[in-house]
Design a protein around this motif. Structure first.
Motif, short mmCIF file in Angstrom:
data_model
loop_
_atom_site.label_atom_id
_atom_site.label_comp_id
_atom_site.label_asym_id
_atom_site.label_seq_id
_atom_site.Cartn_x
_atom_site.Cartn_y
_atom_site.Cartn_z
N SER A 9 0.93 -1.13 0.08
CA SER A 9 -0.07 -0.01 0.11
C SER A 9 0.94 1.22 0.06
O SER A 9 1.85 1.25 0.80
CB SER A 9 -0.88 -0.06 1.30
OG SER A 9 -1.69 -1.29 1.35
N LYS A 10 0.83 2.42 -0.86
CA LYS A 10 1.61 3.13 -1.01
C LYS A 10 0.74 4.50 -1.33
O LYS A 10 -0.28 4.49 -1.99
CB LYS A 10 2.58 3.07 -2.21
CG LYS A 10 3.59 1.99 -1.89
CD LYS A 10 4.60 2.42 -0.83
CE LYS A 10 5.52 1.22 -0.73
NZ LYS A 10 6.55 1.45 0.35
N ILE A 11 1.66 5.85 -0.89
CA ILE A 11 1.04 7.04 -1.22
C ILE A 11 1.67 7.35 -2.93
O ILE A 11 2.93 7.22 -3.01
CB ILE A 11 1.41 8.06 -0.62
CG1 ILE A 11 1.11 7.74 0.71
CG2 ILE A 11 0.85 9.54 -0.78
CD1 ILE A 11 1.57 8.68 2.02
N SER B 180 -3.87 7.43 -3.19
CA SER B 180 -3.07 6.30 -2.71
C SER B 180 -3.70 5.02 -3.07
O SER B 180 -4.70 4.92 -3.79
CB SER B 180 -3.01 6.25 -0.93
OG SER B 180 -4.43 6.56 -0.65
N TYR B 181 -2.96 3.84 -2.90
CA TYR B 181 -3.70 2.58 -3.19
C TYR B 181 -3.27 1.69 -1.97
O TYR B 181 -2.35 1.78 -1.28
CB TYR B 181 -3.05 1.94 -4.61
CG TYR B 181 -1.62 1.93 -4.65
CD1 TYR B 181 -0.89 2.48 -5.32
CD2 TYR B 181 -0.91 0.70 -4.15
CE1 TYR B 181 0.50 2.63 -5.40
CE2 TYR B 181 0.44 0.56 -4.42
CZ TYR B 181 0.99 1.58 -4.90
OH TYR B 181 2.50 1.38 -5.33
N HIS B 182 -4.31 0.63 -1.86
CA HIS B 182 -4.10 -0.09 -0.65
C HIS B 182 -4.33 -1.62 -0.86
O HIS B 182 -5.42 -2.07 -1.62
CB HIS B 182 -5.46 0.18 0.40
CG HIS B 182 -5.07 1.66 0.92
ND1 HIS B 182 -4.50 2.04 1.97
CD2 HIS B 182 -5.48 2.88 0.17
CE1 HIS B 182 -4.31 3.42 1.71
NE2 HIS B 182 -4.96 3.84 0.73
#
Lengths: 108, 157
Positions: free
Chosen positions: B6-8, B128-130
């Protein structure tokens, strides 16, 4: 004298004793989005179900490497991915999304 | 390789710092769209490729939705907060459930959080994605994203 019917209740699928009013009139046998922290699943968030619904809640550990992810842990320190509630007419799923993080590391 | 973390998005940070985008984290509408494991997320793509229905985040073949209760385009984040405490900035929201009474979703691996209010220079730019940590599905039931107690994303200074 007119007796008002008591509103329906939402209860824990694992019968931990948690109850909540069924304010959105969730149909019997269906799932809801009303949560509680369930002691039968080490404190994880579990959706309630209408009283009288045959259901069971199960917790699912993360199936992949942590890889530094900031994830949800249960009271036993296990990294948890989701909770599902199995019912006769379907199932419900609660996913625990990790936090995306950023921060500079100090250099010596 | 598909989902792994998970990242910004770096482009989101740069665009906000440089006033390239007018994204407002405590006023805009943000949504969470669901994706299968065909997605190959990267935090270093260009601004345009972070957007919903662009790059890896395309609808066809990658997005998972229910025509009635987890709409294509995702569900809106509610009770969004944007604040800092001590040296940590946190962007957070309430749990995100499906829109109606129930939905049917299969092969869900993660979600994209994007700004549904921004139209220019990049419409629906990603934040972001998770990664949910494994495959998820629901049949005629409720699907709820419970955001971590540390927020949707957090930046430590």
């Amino acid at each position: 004298m007119t007796h008002l019917l008591a509103p329906g209740r939402l209860v824990c699928p694992n019968n931990c004793g948690a109850v909540a009013p069924n304010v959105t009139n969730v149909a019997a046998g269906s799932g809801s989005s009303t949560m509680h922290d369930c002691p039968t699943l080490a404190g994880l968030s579990v959706p309630l179900v209408p009283e009288g619904t045959r259901a069971e809640a199960r917790a699912h550990e993360r199936e992949d490497y942590l890889n530094g992810e900031l994830v949800r842990y249960d009271a036993n320190g296990r990294p948890m991915m989701s909770v599902t509630v199995e019912r006769d007419t379907g199932n419900d799923c609660v996913v625990f999304a990790p936090t995306a993080t950023a921060g500079a590391e100090a250099s010596l | 390789m598909a989902w792994s973390n998970s990242k910004i998005f770096m482009a989101f940070l740069e665009d906000v710092f440089e006033n390239t985008t007018a994204m407002d984290l405590n006023l805009d509408t943000f949504k969470a769209a669901l994706y299968d494991n065909d997605v190959v997320p990267s935090q270093t793509v260009t601004s345009a490729n972070t957007a919903y229905n662009a790059g890896q985040w395309v609808i066809t073949g990658n997005e998972v939705s229910d025509t009635t209760n987890w709409n294509a385009g995702g569900e809106p984040l509610t009770s969004v907060t944007s604040s800092f405490a001590s040296n940590v900035y946190t962007f957070d929201a309430a749990n995100t459930p499906q829109a109606g009474a129930s939905c049917t979703l299969a092969n869900v691996y993660g979600c994209l959080v994007y700004d549904d209010s921004i139209a220019t220079p990049v419409a629906d730019q990603g934040v972001s994605y998770h990664y949910f940590g494994g495959i998820q599905s629901v049949t005629a039931g409720t699907f709820t994203i419970v955001w971590n107690a540390s927020g949707i994303f957090a930046i430590t200074a």
